[in-house]
Each structure stands twice: as C-alpha cells, then as structure tokens.
Design an enzyme around this catalytic site. Sequence first.
Site, PDB file in Angstrom:
ATOM      1  CG  HIS A  84      -1.803   1.178   1.299  1.00 59.99           C
ATOM      2  ND1 HIS A  84      -3.007   1.191   0.654  1.00 59.99           N
ATOM      3  CD2 HIS A  84      -1.676   2.402   1.869  1.00 59.99           C
ATOM      4  CE1 HIS A  84      -3.595   2.352   0.833  1.00 59.99           C
ATOM      5  NE2 HIS A  84      -2.801   3.106   1.568  1.00 59.99           N
ATOM      6  CG  ASP A 163     -11.777   4.167   5.911  1.00 65.63           C
ATOM      7  OD1 ASP A 163     -11.237   4.993   6.665  1.00 65.63           O
ATOM      8  OD2 ASP A 163     -11.523   4.084   4.700  1.00 65.63           O
ATOM      9  NE  ARG A 170      -9.921  11.295   8.777  1.00 64.93           N
ATOM     10  CZ  ARG A 170      -9.053  10.438   8.214  1.00 64.93           C
ATOM     11  NH1 ARG A 170      -9.445   9.220   7.869  1.00 64.93           N
ATOM     12  NH2 ARG A 170      -7.814  10.792   7.999  1.00 64.93           N
ATOM     13  CB  SER A 185      -8.246   5.614   7.441  1.00 61.02           C
ATOM     14  OG  SER A 185      -8.645   5.569   6.109  1.00 61.02           O
ATOM     15  CE  LYS A 189      -8.799   2.523   3.591  1.00 63.46           C
ATOM     16  NZ  LYS A 189      -8.989   3.860   3.041  1.00 63.46           N
TER      17      LYS A 189
HETATM   18  N1  URA Z   1      -5.733   7.187   2.730  1.00 62.58           N
HETATM   19  C1  URA Z   1      -6.682   6.503   3.407  1.00 62.58           C
HETATM   20  O1  URA Z   1      -7.096   5.432   2.986  1.00 62.58           O
HETATM   21  N2  URA Z   1      -7.138   7.039   4.554  1.00 62.58           N
HETATM   22  C2  URA Z   1      -6.707   8.209   5.072  1.00 62.58           C
HETATM   23  O2  URA Z   1      -7.164   8.609   6.112  1.00 62.58           O
HETATM   24  C3  URA Z   1      -5.735   8.909   4.346  1.00 62.58           C
HETATM   25  C4  URA Z   1      -5.254   8.366   3.169  1.00 62.58           C
END
Ligand code: URA
Length: 432
Positions: A84, A163, A170, A185, A189
């Site tokens: 990621h 999320d 947010r 966050s 995932k």
């Molecule tokens: N990417 C994400 O998936 N979440 C965040 O809070 C910031 C960047």
Amino acid sequence: MIRPAELIEEKRNGGEHDPAELAELILAYARDEVPDYQLAAWCMAVYFRGLSAAETDALTDAMIRSGETLDLGVLLGRKVVDKHSTGGVGDKTSIAVGPIVAACGVPLGKMSGRGLGHTGGTLDKLESIPGLRVELSTEEFVAQLRDVGVAIVGQTADLVPADKKLYALRDVTATVDIVPLIASSIMSKKLAAGAEAIVLDVKVGDGAFMRTLDEARVLAEQMRDIGVRAGREVTCLLTDMDQPLGRAVGNALEIHEARDTLRGDGPEDFTELVLDACARLLAHSDLGIDVDEGRRRAEAAVADGSALEAYERWIRAQGGDPDPAALEQAPVRVPVPAPRDGVVRRLAARAVGLAALELGAGRRTKTDPVDHAVGVLCFAKRGDTVLAGDDLAEVHARDDEAAARCVEEVLAAYELGDHAPPEHGILLDVLV
Ligand code: URA
C-alpha cells in the site's frame, strides 16, 4: 448506550476513551445512529488531543467490524502479501510490483483506490486500459488470485464501510491530516482485506500527506504497530515524494511506464522502488527467502520476461487489452524547453500533480470524469544537467489551450540552478 456528546467532551479535555465505548461510537456512526456533526466534532477533538495506541487499535478494530472481512490465507491456502502506498504523484508502483511478485510465485491481492486532488489512484490508471474491469466480486477476486497470482481491484462496499463514511466526513471537515485517523483508516482496509504480510510505502515530501521524514516516521510507526498488534508482518518504506516518481504523470502514460519497467526499461528511481518493494514482499512470503534473494528473483523475473508475461496474463484476466498500442493517446503533445543551462535543483511534485489534474488526468471532486490520455512526462529530474532549449518535460493534452497552460505550470515546477542539490535515492528509510 454511549452518549456521543460525553465522548466528545472527554476527548476535548484530553481524556482517554474506554476502548469499548470508542468502538461503539464508531459502529453506531456506521449504522447512522450518530449524526455527522457529532463525529466531526469528535474528529476535531482528536486533531488536538490525539489517540493512544489502545484507542487507535479500538478504532481500527471497530472499523473492521463495521463490514465483512476476507481471510485470503484460508481461501487460497497460501500466504498472501499486499502493498500500500500513502499516495503521491506518478505512483504506479503496484502495477509493476504485482506482476513481478506473481512471476516469482507469490500471490499479490490488492484493493486500491481512486485519485483525488493532485495524487493519482491505481484504479484510474488501470481503467485507462481498454476493457479492464476493476469491480470484481469477492469470488472473482479470489479465483483470479488463485489462477493468475495477481488481482488489483476496487474496494467492495462491504469492506470497512465505516471508513468510507468517516473518510468522506473528514474530507470536508479539515480532519484528514490526523496521524492516528490516517493510520487506522489505511490499516483497517489492509487488515480486513486479509493479507498476512504488508509492505507500506509511506511517501514523504511536497507531493505527499507527510511533508517531513519525521512526520512520515510517526505515521509509519503507528501503521506498523497496528499491523503487528493484529498479528500481521509489516515493513514500512519511507520514500521520496518531493519530485514525481519516475517520469510519467497521467493514467495511460503511467501504464506505459509500468510496462516499460517490467521489460527492464523503466526510469531509475521507479525501477529501484519497484525492485525494493518486490524484494521485501518476497521476503515476507512463504518462499522462505531473505530480502537479498528476493531482490535477485525480482530482477531475474524482469530480465527473463516472466514479469511481462505475468502482466499480460493479469490484464487479460481482468478483461483488458495488454497491448500498449491499445492505450489512448492525447491529440496534442508540446515540449517544455529549459529556459537556461543548469542543473535541476527541484521539481515540485505537487505542482506537477496539479498541472496534470488541470489537464483532466485527475479529479477535484469524487464525481469528476477522468481523461486517461492526458498527462506530463518529466524527462529531467533532480540532479540532471540540462542545456537551454533541452526538453525538460512533455505535456500531453486534449487541446492547444490546455497544453499552453500546462507548459507554464510545469516550467514553474522546475527550479534550475548552477549547482547540483544534495544527492539522495528514492528510499529514505525502512522500518521493520
Ligand atoms: N488514505 C486513506 O485510505 N485514509 C486516510 O485517512 C488517508 C489516506
């Protein structure tokens, strides 16, 4: 029954939540039982007061429990690895890493996102390939991983719905850039998607969320710690995002560059990051090898053509045409000439990302369409010597007017001087 106003007050006053109460706040929000304005106030309190490790774990766990989870290890009977990136300009790393790792016999299953603002998204890049589908069902995702060894798809709506809702809130309440919220966050995932080992590429610099190495290290440590406490193996790469990664910025242009890299003909910084990430993913895999052997195998997969073959198999499996000639080309191409002799002291990643966004390569709001053909090729990178009139870059645009505007913006992103800037590679630090 929790009382959201009391939790907001507790956090505002610097208190620490009971993990069960924090989890209930998030789960109740996901069920639409807590209004946006209360969660927004809570996020702002977190901005000022932070979250402890126990609170961050409780938040991450609640987000995961808000939806379905996958256990890829059980479904495939193999250890699955994932990577990621926290996002940047010209970041097509996953598109090259997936096939190399798969060619080395390790399945890489990944759920990716779309671009927003100056950063691009892997799904948009993949969708510049004619026919390619990113919306696979969970069954298709798992079957493709088993048969082809690589699958990169959009996140299903069932995975971590809390999320999705919280991130959208947010985004419009100035509460995105809060380290524990970003860490939970991203990691919720990754953990819900089921990989046992994760390589996190934390971008640092002008084009990234984290502008300094110290800030990026704090985010990397929090993500690693969440992963390790959840029983996963995590390596964090801290990598340079002060200038665009590689040369290409823009969807189809980046697919060309990823494919070139799989043939051993990619830009130096991008190739280095791809091979390093592959080496670490292979070292985390069930092959039982170390990072040095992982690097040797990744290099061999590029050299012997098996990485390119894995790319073609993967793209076909998702319905796409892997022939680079099938990618759409922009009708207008304009060079950006160097105004003087000199050395490139700086190439501002964010400015190049915004210039590509203006051309239509990205989106300002979630519903904007994306023009896959347009973008910028940055030929000259930090430390390169140029002569007046040399092509610093090339703009690929829909029309002359958009091209002319973009040329000005890209030129302004370059700083030419008389002396080379301090040297550093793409990899700034590694946390294991
Ligand atoms: N990417 C994400 O998936 N979440 C965040 O809070 C910031 C960047």
